[in-house]
Design a protein around this motif. Structure first.
Motif, mmCIF file in Angstrom:
data_model
loop_
_atom_site.group_PDB
_atom_site.id
_atom_site.type_symbol
_atom_site.label_atom_id
_atom_site.label_comp_id
_atom_site.label_asym_id
_atom_site.label_seq_id
_atom_site.Cartn_x
_atom_site.Cartn_y
_atom_site.Cartn_z
ATOM 1 N N GLU A 143 78.488 92.368 22.436
ATOM 2 C CA GLU A 143 77.734 90.902 22.036
ATOM 3 C C GLU A 143 79.286 89.956 22.485
ATOM 4 N N PHE A 144 80.410 90.274 22.598
ATOM 5 C CA PHE A 144 80.916 89.500 23.060
ATOM 6 C C PHE A 144 80.867 88.395 24.079
ATOM 7 N N ASP A 145 80.705 89.328 24.727
ATOM 8 C CA ASP A 145 80.275 89.101 26.759
ATOM 9 C C ASP A 145 78.967 88.028 25.724
ATOM 10 N N ARG A 146 77.294 88.595 25.709
ATOM 11 C CA ARG A 146 77.053 87.680 25.249
ATOM 12 C C ARG A 146 77.348 86.458 25.176
ATOM 13 N N ILE A 147 77.974 86.254 23.752
ATOM 14 C CA ILE A 147 78.498 85.032 23.368
ATOM 15 C C ILE A 147 79.343 84.216 25.056
ATOM 16 N N ARG A 148 80.498 85.067 25.389
ATOM 17 C CA ARG A 148 81.042 84.018 26.178
ATOM 18 C C ARG A 148 79.903 82.947 27.343
ATOM 19 N N GLN A 149 78.889 83.855 27.580
ATOM 20 C CA GLN A 149 77.651 83.430 28.101
ATOM 21 C C GLN A 149 77.182 82.338 27.909
ATOM 22 N N GLN A 150 76.727 82.666 26.147
ATOM 23 C CA GLN A 150 76.677 81.236 26.000
ATOM 24 C C GLN A 150 76.661 79.876 26.422
ATOM 25 N N ILE A 151 78.520 79.992 25.651
ATOM 26 C CA ILE A 151 78.605 79.290 26.288
ATOM 27 C C ILE A 151 79.214 78.684 27.169
ATOM 28 N N SER A 152 79.057 80.026 28.540
ATOM 29 C CA SER A 152 79.210 80.038 29.740
ATOM 30 C C SER A 152 78.151 79.083 30.258
ATOM 31 N N ASP A 153 77.126 79.059 29.668
ATOM 32 C CA ASP A 153 75.409 78.481 29.821
ATOM 33 C C ASP A 153 75.917 76.684 29.356
ATOM 34 N N ILE A 154 76.201 77.179 28.391
ATOM 35 C CA ILE A 154 76.312 74.600 27.688
ATOM 36 C C ILE A 154 77.417 74.513 28.861
ATOM 37 N N LEU A 155 78.807 75.007 29.253
ATOM 38 C CA LEU A 155 79.436 74.278 30.249
ATOM 39 C C LEU A 155 78.948 74.299 31.251
ATOM 40 N N GLU A 156 77.731 74.801 31.709
ATOM 41 C CA GLU A 156 77.754 74.420 33.277
ATOM 42 C C GLU A 156 77.040 73.400 33.836
#
Length: 322
Positions: A289-302
């Motif tokens: 779940e933490f990794d899914r949140i990291r990916q969510q943030i990464s998508d925003i930064l992209e």
């Protein structure tokens, strides 16, 4: 009078030497035009220095020195760009992006020192009763500089390439400044013809004072902005606002107790550190779940136009996040 634009332009030319042509976005013609611009800037710098010394004009000497220093600093910019392009390694585990603000600080300090030196010298000339350069040769130089900068502006503006047109805008500014210098020397010539050589002697140092003060604004602004990056001061809220808004939404979505968001910028790299405090009622508690949140943030930064260095951590102890 060439500014810091040449540094960016030279760096871009260095970048394009090994880059294939993609539909003419950075064509050989555009690269050649930019090279001509650099050569023209260097030629005008040497011309101004020699001419200014020959006619004892502080204004022309200042013009040449400013242009000459700007061109030399452009070479420093090229070296910095090449260094940054090498990326991260064992010696620079976080990359070499700090070279960019450090280089800008060097350029800003150098140009500010030159302007300050010229300003002090001009004030000394005023207090000593003015400076009396050879007026007619000075007018001739200003005329040559105006025509030369104008022709370079016209040549560069014929290109559709964005970087070339940006350089054309810089040459247009140089043209307008040269017109101002020409008008100043014409004023001095008119005062001499009217029998007021004592007043005419204040025109040249007066122009040096005016242009020194005007030119000081740019290096001061560059120095302040780059020093903020070197000291890792928080970025402008306009840049970090979207990140904080998205992170606060994640806090509400997963019912985290708290979050600490830190955003700094070094050169073109955006450093983002986000620390979530996981509480008893938080709905995300597993690594996946933490990794899914990291990916969510990464998508925003992209979506942001910067290179990113992202660190996202989760802890149940607030002291590890604060």
């Amino acid at each position: 009078m060439r500014g810091c634009n040449a540094g960016v332009m030279l760096a871009m030319m260095a970048d394009t030497s090994d880059t294939p042509d993609t539909g003419g976005a950075r064509s050989a013609t555009a690269t050649r035009s930019l090279l001509i611009s650099v050569i023209g800037a260097a030629a005008f710098a040497v011309l101004a220095l020699l001419w200014g010394l020959a006619v004892s004009s502080p204004m022309i000497v200042f013009d040449g020195l400013y242009s000459f220093v700007s061109v030399l600093l452009s070479l420093v910019s090229v070296a910095a760009v090449r260094t940054i392009e090498r990326g991260a390694d064992e010696r620079y585990p976080f990359g070499r992006h700090a070279w960019e603000p450090l280089t800008v600080i060097l350029k800003a300090v150098s140009l500010a020192t030159l302007c300050g030196y010229a300003l002090i010298g001009a004030i000394g000339d005023i207090l000593a009763g003015g400076k009396h350069p050879e007026t007619i040769p000075s007018v001739l130089y200003a005329l040559v500089a105006t025509v030369g900068a104008g022709l370079m502006t016209r040549y560069l503006r014929s290109h559709s390439d964005g970087l070339v047109r940006a350089e054309a805008a810089q040459w247009l500014m140089d043209t307008l400044l040269s017109v101002g210098v020409l008008l100043g020397f014409l004023l001095a010539l008119g005062l001499e013809s009217a029998g007021h050589p004592d007043i005419a002697g204040y025109v040249d140092p007066g122009m040096v004072i005016l242009f020194s003060v005007l030119f000081l604004r740019m290096p001061v602004r560059l120095f302040t902005r780059s020093l903020r990056e070197v000291l890792s001061i928080s970025v402008d809220p306009a840049l970090s606002g979207d990140i904080e808004t998205a992170v606060n939404g994640i806090v509400e979505q997963y019912r985290f107790d708290e979050v600490f968001t830190r955003v700094t910028k070094i050169g073109d790299q955006l450093d983002v550190e986000i620390d979530f405090v996981v509480g008893a009622h938080s709905t995300a508690r597993e690594v996946t779940e933490f990794d899914r949140i990291r990916q969510q943030i990464s998508d925003i930064l992209e979506t942001m136009p910067h290179e990113k260095w992202m660190t996202v951590s989760f802890t149940a102890e607030r002291r590890w996040a604060h």
